[in-house]
Structures are given as structure tokens and as C-alpha cells.
Design an enzyme around this catalytic site. Structure first.
Site, PDB file in Angstrom:
ATOM      1  N   LYS A   1     -11.142  -3.165  18.524  1.00 24.94           N
ATOM      2  CA  LYS A   1      -9.754  -3.575  18.762  1.00 24.94           C
ATOM      3  C   LYS A   1      -9.329  -3.329  20.207  1.00 24.94           C
ATOM      4  O   LYS A   1      -8.160  -3.486  20.543  1.00 24.94           O
ATOM      5  CB  LYS A   1      -8.831  -2.859  17.775  1.00 24.94           C
ATOM      6  CG  LYS A   1      -9.308  -3.065  16.315  1.00 24.94           C
ATOM      7  CD  LYS A   1      -8.255  -2.813  15.290  1.00 24.94           C
ATOM      8  CE  LYS A   1      -8.830  -2.939  13.879  1.00 24.94           C
ATOM      9  NZ  LYS A   1      -7.838  -3.181  12.858  1.00 24.94           N
TER      10      LYS A   1
ATOM     11  N   LYS B   1       8.988 -16.920 -10.860  1.00 28.41           N
ATOM     12  CA  LYS B   1       8.204 -15.800 -11.379  1.00 28.41           C
ATOM     13  C   LYS B   1       7.022 -16.302 -12.208  1.00 28.41           C
ATOM     14  O   LYS B   1       7.201 -17.182 -13.064  1.00 28.41           O
ATOM     15  CB  LYS B   1       9.109 -14.898 -12.222  1.00 28.41           C
ATOM     16  CG  LYS B   1       8.435 -13.602 -12.585  1.00 28.41           C
ATOM     17  CD  LYS B   1       9.347 -12.714 -13.395  1.00 28.41           C
ATOM     18  CE  LYS B   1       8.521 -11.598 -14.008  1.00 28.41           C
ATOM     19  NZ  LYS B   1       9.070 -11.088 -15.228  1.00 28.41           N
TER      20      LYS B   1
ATOM     21  N   ASN C   1       0.845  -1.198   0.000  1.00 29.14           N
ATOM     22  CA  ASN C   1       0.000   0.000   0.000  1.00 29.14           C
ATOM     23  C   ASN C   1       0.879   1.246   0.000  1.00 29.14           C
ATOM     24  O   ASN C   1       2.102   1.143  -0.012  1.00 29.14           O
ATOM     25  CB  ASN C   1      -0.944  -0.028   1.210  1.00 29.14           C
ATOM     26  CG  ASN C   1      -0.164  -0.097   2.509  1.00 29.14           C
ATOM     27  OD1 ASN C   1       0.590   0.797   2.841  1.00 29.14           O
ATOM     28  ND2 ASN C   1      -0.318  -1.207   3.231  1.00 29.14           N
TER      29      ASN C   1
ATOM     30  N   ASP D   1      -4.244  -6.336   5.016  1.00 29.14           N
ATOM     31  CA  ASP D   1      -5.274  -7.187   5.628  1.00 29.14           C
ATOM     32  C   ASP D   1      -5.226  -8.602   5.071  1.00 29.14           C
ATOM     33  O   ASP D   1      -5.673  -9.540   5.720  1.00 29.14           O
ATOM     34  CB  ASP D   1      -6.657  -6.586   5.382  1.00 29.14           C
ATOM     35  CG  ASP D   1      -6.864  -5.323   6.212  1.00 29.14           C
ATOM     36  OD1 ASP D   1      -6.360  -5.289   7.351  1.00 29.14           O
ATOM     37  OD2 ASP D   1      -7.504  -4.376   5.717  1.00 29.14           O
TER      38      ASP D   1
HETATM   39  N1  CTP Z   1      -3.974  -3.315  11.893  1.00 30.53           N
HETATM   40  C1  CTP Z   1      -3.256  -4.395  12.375  1.00 30.53           C
HETATM   41  N2  CTP Z   1      -3.237  -5.562  11.689  1.00 30.53           N
HETATM   42  C2  CTP Z   1      -3.918  -5.718  10.549  1.00 30.53           C
HETATM   43  C3  CTP Z   1      -4.681  -4.623  10.034  1.00 30.53           C
HETATM   44  C4  CTP Z   1      -4.678  -3.445  10.735  1.00 30.53           C
HETATM   45  O1  CTP Z   1      -2.622  -4.248  13.428  1.00 30.53           O
HETATM   46  N3  CTP Z   1      -3.877  -6.859   9.913  1.00 30.53           N
HETATM   47  C5  CTP Z   1      -3.993  -2.076  12.672  1.00 30.53           C
HETATM   48  C6  CTP Z   1      -3.312  -0.920  11.981  1.00 30.53           C
HETATM   49  O2  CTP Z   1      -1.944  -0.862  12.329  1.00 30.53           O
HETATM   50  C7  CTP Z   1      -4.069   0.270  12.551  1.00 30.53           C
HETATM   51  C8  CTP Z   1      -5.447  -0.276  12.813  1.00 30.53           C
HETATM   52  O3  CTP Z   1      -5.325  -1.695  12.848  1.00 30.53           O
HETATM   53  O4  CTP Z   1      -3.523   0.696  13.792  1.00 30.53           O
HETATM   54  C9  CTP Z   1      -6.489   0.084  11.815  1.00 30.53           C
HETATM   55  O5  CTP Z   1      -6.069  -0.250  10.517  1.00 30.53           O
HETATM   56  P1  CTP Z   1      -7.045  -0.051   9.286  1.00 30.53           P
HETATM   57  O6  CTP Z   1      -6.397  -0.594   8.073  1.00 30.53           O
HETATM   58  O7  CTP Z   1      -7.546   1.365   9.270  1.00 30.53           O
HETATM   59  O8  CTP Z   1      -8.272  -0.948   9.767  1.00 30.53           O
HETATM   60  P2  CTP Z   1      -8.804  -2.355   9.414  1.00 30.53           P
HETATM   61  O9  CTP Z   1      -8.993  -3.097  10.697  1.00 30.53           O
HETATM   62  O10 CTP Z   1      -7.972  -3.006   8.392  1.00 30.53           O
HETATM   63  O11 CTP Z   1     -10.270  -2.017   8.921  1.00 30.53           O
HETATM   64  P3  CTP Z   1     -10.862  -1.631   7.485  1.00 30.53           P
HETATM   65  O12 CTP Z   1      -9.984  -2.251   6.461  1.00 30.53           O
HETATM   66  O13 CTP Z   1     -12.228  -2.211   7.566  1.00 30.53           O
HETATM   67  O14 CTP Z   1     -10.896  -0.117   7.459  1.00 30.53           O
END
Ligand code: CTP
Length: 402
Positions: free
Chosen positions: A339, A286, A207, A276
Site C-alpha cells: 500500500k 426487503k 464488521n 473489502d
Molecule cells: N483499507 C482501505 N480500503 C479497503 C480495505 C482496507 O483503505 N478497502 C485500509 C484500512 O483502513 C487499513 C489497511 O487498509 O488501514 C489495512 O486493512 P486490512 O483490512 O487489515 O487489510 P486488507 O488490505 O483488507 O488485507 P487482508 O484483508 O488481506 O488482511
């Protein structure tokens, strides 16, 4: 640095030309810089250069009888917030270690109450000489802050230790002098940057996170006295000084590093943009165009923040980030609950000056007591405001007492 009075002492080393950039950086940050130069320094760079850059008279001579310079050694150091000596030659270091006052610079240092930061720069052998090492040790005993010279190729043609430290390192030392030490005794764990989830040896899913916000949190926490561990995905950022940096690539590696370091932490901030999902299979070779299945199967990664929320001790402070494009506050509140965090910092990723890879940010801090929107600030200022808020969460004082 704003409004800070820096008395900048320059001595006779080739590296004197480098600190012209330092003076101009300080002035850009609205510090008030007054330069004093030894006679030897004026052979390398003229006082005119530093006068033009600092916007103030440059002081060189203790015995000049111009009204402005009368008793300059006393008046100059009297109202300084810090004295910075860079580059500091072996000669000046020896002078200071002896407590001599035979030129304007050494007399001003002797008359000073302000902290003194010394940045040595010299030939490797001169630096390694026991006399210089003894003098540096003496300065340290006297409470002077020594910024270690770096290794590299020197003006004399030799390669070794003795090169003037980088401005970023020195700036950090000054910032620490000026920062309130309210995070002393705190162990802080910060995650930053993106993660990379491999598809094959050439490709990955990731990302747009630059890591700037997490690194700013790490730098400012260290400045405020914390012991900092920074677990970072791949970024192009310089390593923050005196921070324990652990580099990872994938969400799984980040989760493992967090699992290892979380128990020792008083405060955990998850600023990383963790992927995620990861590809279900990582191809060992590859993937070729003609062989590719256009369907990509993904499996979920562990939610590291949610895991910490479930498993952390009650005395630990846990803070997450939420990168949102809409419904910012609602999403922040939802993540605070889901969380089990003490605070969620909500980021607007669509804003021009608040999204990815910019130096500014505007965030909303969501706690159980409500939401507070901060102004548009630099990421460092935002980081400091986040730490200010952390100090109000009620658990930091308890940690201090332990
Ligand atoms: N986070 C994490 N581990 C993951 C995804 C997210 O620890 N696998 C943590 C990020 O570091 C951040 C928080 O969760 O502090 C929120 O991340 P975000 O990407 O905004 O949230 P998501 O839980 O992924 O929710 P969504 O994708 O539905 O917005």
C-alpha cells in the site's frame, strides 16, 4: 492528567453539584486537586463533599487564620498547573473581569501564573446580558480560556444557553493545556470505524470495529495542536471536540470523502476497518425469506489506502492499520509495501485486551526502519505513541517550514 496540580474554584450556582463528579474523575486520573469555594458555593454543596472527593482540605475563607490557610491565595495558585473555575457565575466572571480580589477565589486567580479555565453556568438572560458578554470578552482578552456553556433546560425552568459544559469537553481543554503542541500547523486526516454495505433496506454487511482507536487518534492530534478532519463510519462514540467530523456509511462514501479531503492533509491515518467487499446488488425492497437466493454475490470495494499510496504527494505522511489474527509482523510488512505507506500499525484482533471494542490496545509499529512493539496501553496512550512515532518520520518538520 497524572500528577497535574489543578486548583479547582467552585462558585455559587446550582450546577455546583455537577462538578463533584469532575473532581472525582480528576482524582481517578491521578491529578492532584485542591478545591476552593466561594461562600455562595458552600450553600449549594458542602466543603465536606469536595474534601472527601479530593482528599485535601477545601479552602473557603481568605481571612481564616489557621496556620494552613495563611496567605492561602498566594500559596494555592503558586504551584498550580491550571486553575479551573466551574461553575463560574455571572458574579465571579464580573469579579475576575474587573481584576478584583475581594474573596479567596478571585485573589488566588489574580495571584496566579497558571492558565485559567472558566466554565460559565447561569440563567440564559444573565448570560446574554451585554454586561456578562463584555466581561467574558474581557476575560478572553486577558488570556483566560472560556468553555462555552451548552444549551438545554436550566435549573430555573427556562430552556436556552447557560448550562454548564459537559466534563468531556472541559477535560479536553485541560488535556490540551498540558499537551506538547508539536502538531500545530499540521492538517491531519483520519478515518475511523466500520463501513456498512447495504444488502437491502433492512440489512447490511459490516464488521466489529468500534472506531475507538481512530477517535483517540483524532482527539490526541487536536490536543497536540493539529487541525483534524475525521471521516467516520457508524459508531456510538461522542464527537471529539473541535474536530471536523464527516459521517459516512459505505466504503464508497468513505473513499469519496477521503478523495475530497486528502489533498489538504499533511498526515493521513487510515484507522477505519473498511469492508473489502459489498453486495453486487442492493435490493430496493426487503428481501423475503422465501425469495432469497442463499448465494450472496459480492464485488470488491476500492482499497482506499492503496489508492492513496499510489496518488499521494511525496511530502504527505501515510499510515495504515492492519487488523491481524496471525503472522502479524509479516502481514504488516507486506501491507507497508503493497500500500506504499510510511507506517503500518498492526493490531492483534484475537487478544482479549487488544481486539475490537475494548479501551486498551497493544500494537506494533512497522516502518521501513523496523518494527517496534508498544506496551499494552489505553487507546489514548497508544494514539499518543503513534503521534510520537509520526514525529520521527522526518516529514513533519518539513511541513512546518512550509
Ligand atoms: N483499507 C482501505 N480500503 C479497503 C480495505 C482496507 O483503505 N478497502 C485500509 C484500512 O483502513 C487499513 C489497511 O487498509 O488501514 C489495512 O486493512 P486490512 O483490512 O487489515 O487489510 P486488507 O488490505 O483488507 O488485507 P487482508 O484483508 O488481506 O488482511
Amino acid at each position: 492528567m497524572q500528577g497535574r496540580k489543578i486548583l479547582f474554584g467552585i462558585t455559587g450556582s446550582v450546577a455546583a453539584f455537577k462538578v463533584a463528579g469532575w473532581v472525582s474523575s480528576l482524582v481517578k486520573e491521578d491529578a492532584q486537586v485542591t478545591v476552593m469555594m466561594t461562600e455562595a458555593a458552600t450553600h449549594f454543596v458542602t466543603p465536606l463533599t469536595f474534601g472527601a472527593l479530593s482528599g485535601h482540605q477545601v479552602y473557603t475563607d481568605m481571612f481564616s487564620i489557621g496556620a494552613e490557610e495563611m496567605m492561602a491565595h498566594i500559596t494555592l495558585s503558586g504551584d498550580a498547573d491550571a486553575i479551573l473555575i466551574a461553575p463560574a457565575t455571572a458574579q465571579t466572571i464580573a469579579r475576575l473581569a474587573q481584576g478584583m480580589a475581594d474573596n479567596l477565589l478571585s485573589a488566588a486567580v489574580l495571584a496566579a501564573a497558571a492558565p485559567v479555565v472558566v466554565c460559565p453556568a447561569m440563567n440564559t438572560k444573565m448570560l446574554a446580558h451585554p454586561a456578562t458578554q463584555r466581561n467574558l470578552a474581557t476575560l478572553q482578552e486577558l488570556g483566560y480560556l472560556i468553555v462555552e456553556p451548552e444549551s438545554g433546560s436550566l435549573a430555573c425552568g427556562e430552556v436556552g444557553s447557560g448550562r454548564l459544559a459537559e466534563w468531556e469537553t472541559v477535560r479536553e481543554v485541560l488535556q490540551r493545556l498540558f499537551a506538547e503542541q508539536d502538531l500545530t500547523q499540521q492538517q491531519v486526516l483520519i478515518t475511523a470505524g466500520p463501513t456498512r454495505e447495504a444488502l437491502d433496506p433492512a440489512r447490511y454487511l459490516s464488521n466489529r470495529s468500534s472506531g475507538k482507536m481512530g477517535y483517540a487518534l483524532a482527539r490526541t492530534a487536536r490536543r497536540r495542536g493539529a487541525q483534524v478532519t475525521l471521516i467516520s463510519g457508524p459508531t456510538n462514540l461522542p464527537v471529539p471536540p473541535e474536530v471536523n467530523l464527516i459521517l459516512v456509511q459505505t466504503a464508497a462514501e468513505m473513499a469519496e470523502a477521503v478523495r475530497e479531503h486528502a489533498p489538504a492533509a499533511h498526515i493521513i491515518i487510515k484507522a477505519a476497518a473498511v469492508a473489502d467487499f459489498r453486495p453486487k446488488e442492493v435490493a430496493s425492497l426487503k428481501i423475503k425469506k422465501q425469495d432469497a437466493d442463499l448465494q450472496l454475490d459480492l464485488v470488491p470495494n476500492q482499497d482506499i489506502l492503496a489508492t492513496l499510496g499510489r496518488e499521494r504527494r511525496s511530502d504527505q505522511i501515510l499510515i495504515g492499520f492492519a487488523a491481524e489474527s496471525n503472522n502479524h509482523e509479516d502481514e504488516g510488512r507486506r501491507k507497508l509495501e503493497a500500500k506504499k505507506a510510511d507506517m503500518i500499525v498492526v493490531n492483534d484482533i484475537l487478544g482479549k485486551r487488544t481486539g475490537f471494542d475494548v479501551d486498551t490496545n497493544q500494537v506494533t509499529l512497522i516502518t521501513r526502519d523496523g518494527a517496534e512493539q508498544l506496551a499494552l496501553l489505553s487507546k489514548e496512550e497508544t494514539a499518543n505513541s503513534i503521534w510520537d512515532k509520526v514525529m520521527t518520520l522526518g516529514k513533519v518538520a518539513k511541513n512546518e517550514a512550509e
